[in-house]
Write a protein that holds these residues in place. Sequence first.
Motif, short mmCIF file in Angstrom:
data_model
loop_
_atom_site.label_atom_id
_atom_site.label_comp_id
_atom_site.label_asym_id
_atom_site.label_seq_id
_atom_site.Cartn_x
_atom_site.Cartn_y
_atom_site.Cartn_z
N VAL A 3 0.83 -1.29 -0.08
CA VAL A 3 0.02 0.11 -0.16
C VAL A 3 0.85 1.31 -0.08
CG1 VAL A 3 -2.13 -1.15 1.20
CG2 VAL A 3 -0.11 0.26 2.56
N ASP A 4 0.36 2.22 -0.44
CA ASP A 4 0.99 3.53 -0.40
C ASP A 4 0.78 4.33 0.91
OD1 ASP A 4 2.05 5.88 -0.69
OD2 ASP A 4 0.57 6.75 -2.38
N GLN A 5 1.86 4.16 2.02
CA GLN A 5 1.65 4.54 3.13
C GLN A 5 1.68 5.85 3.45
OE1 GLN A 5 4.49 2.80 2.06
NE2 GLN A 5 6.52 3.34 3.50
N SER A 6 2.07 6.57 2.43
CA SER A 6 2.09 8.33 2.40
C SER A 6 0.78 8.75 2.26
CB SER A 6 3.11 8.81 1.44
OG SER A 6 2.91 8.54 0.16
N LEU A 7 0.04 8.03 1.36
CA LEU A 7 -1.43 8.27 1.00
C LEU A 7 -2.20 8.22 2.36
CD1 LEU A 7 -3.43 9.19 -1.16
CD2 LEU A 7 -3.72 6.69 -1.63
N ILE A 8 -2.00 6.85 2.93
CA ILE A 8 -2.61 6.54 4.12
C ILE A 8 -2.47 7.56 5.28
CG2 ILE A 8 -2.92 4.96 6.14
CD1 ILE A 8 -4.13 3.57 3.54
N ILE A 9 -1.06 7.80 5.28
CA ILE A 9 -0.71 9.05 6.46
C ILE A 9 -1.47 10.35 6.18
CG2 ILE A 9 1.23 10.45 7.50
CD1 ILE A 9 2.82 7.66 6.81
N ASP A 10 -1.18 10.66 4.98
CA ASP A 10 -1.95 11.99 4.45
C ASP A 10 -3.30 12.17 4.55
OD1 ASP A 10 0.66 12.96 3.49
OD2 ASP A 10 0.25 12.58 1.64
N GLN A 11 -3.95 11.17 4.25
CA GLN A 11 -5.61 10.91 4.37
C GLN A 11 -5.94 10.89 5.94
OE1 GLN A 11 -8.02 11.08 2.06
NE2 GLN A 11 -6.33 11.68 0.70
N ARG A 12 -5.00 10.35 6.70
CA ARG A 12 -5.32 10.48 8.18
C ARG A 12 -5.16 11.71 8.85
NH1 ARG A 12 -1.99 10.09 12.38
NH2 ARG A 12 -0.28 9.36 11.12
N LYS A 13 -3.89 12.39 8.38
CA LYS A 13 -3.72 13.70 8.96
C LYS A 13 -4.48 14.78 8.47
CE LYS A 13 0.90 12.76 10.08
NZ LYS A 13 2.64 13.31 9.81
N GLN A 14 -5.19 14.63 7.34
CA GLN A 14 -6.27 15.53 6.65
C GLN A 14 -7.42 15.64 7.63
OE1 GLN A 14 -7.09 14.79 2.73
NE2 GLN A 14 -5.03 15.81 1.75
N ARG A 15 -7.78 14.52 8.11
CA ARG A 15 -9.04 14.35 9.04
C ARG A 15 -8.47 14.55 10.50
NH1 ARG A 15 -9.47 11.12 4.85
NH2 ARG A 15 -11.31 10.40 3.93
N ASN A 16 -7.33 14.96 10.51
CA ASN A 16 -6.96 15.31 12.06
C ASN A 16 -7.11 14.01 12.93
OD1 ASN A 16 -5.88 18.06 11.78
ND2 ASN A 16 -7.96 18.59 11.67
N TRP A 17 -6.87 12.91 12.72
CA TRP A 17 -7.09 11.56 13.36
C TRP A 17 -5.94 11.09 13.81
CZ3 TRP A 17 -10.64 8.05 9.70
CH2 TRP A 17 -11.80 8.66 9.70
#
Length: 107
Positions: A3-17
Amino acid sequence: MVVDQSLIIDQRKQRNWTQQHLADACGISLRTVQRVERDGQASNETVQALNAVLDIELSQQSQDITKKATHQAQIDKPVWLQALPLMVALVTGIFLGALLAVLVLSK
């Protein structure tokens, strides 16, 4: 599955999770989220849960992974292999120049 871990991290951080919040939303362990974000490896079930919760399409994951793999392959090339086309052009130019000189001088 990769998986693209940077995509997961970015999406999580965009949600402030936090990682724990994402784990709870996906029904997976905190350790699994940490492993996915660190290594980019996950089971099919984990990837499906992450994609569903973060609203990521699987095709987006594979496109990002392909781009990263291509970029990494270019970075990993030895310097001499990166310069190979230039070396071939140089040798070809020298050869053609010498051939032209021989033809001109032989007349």
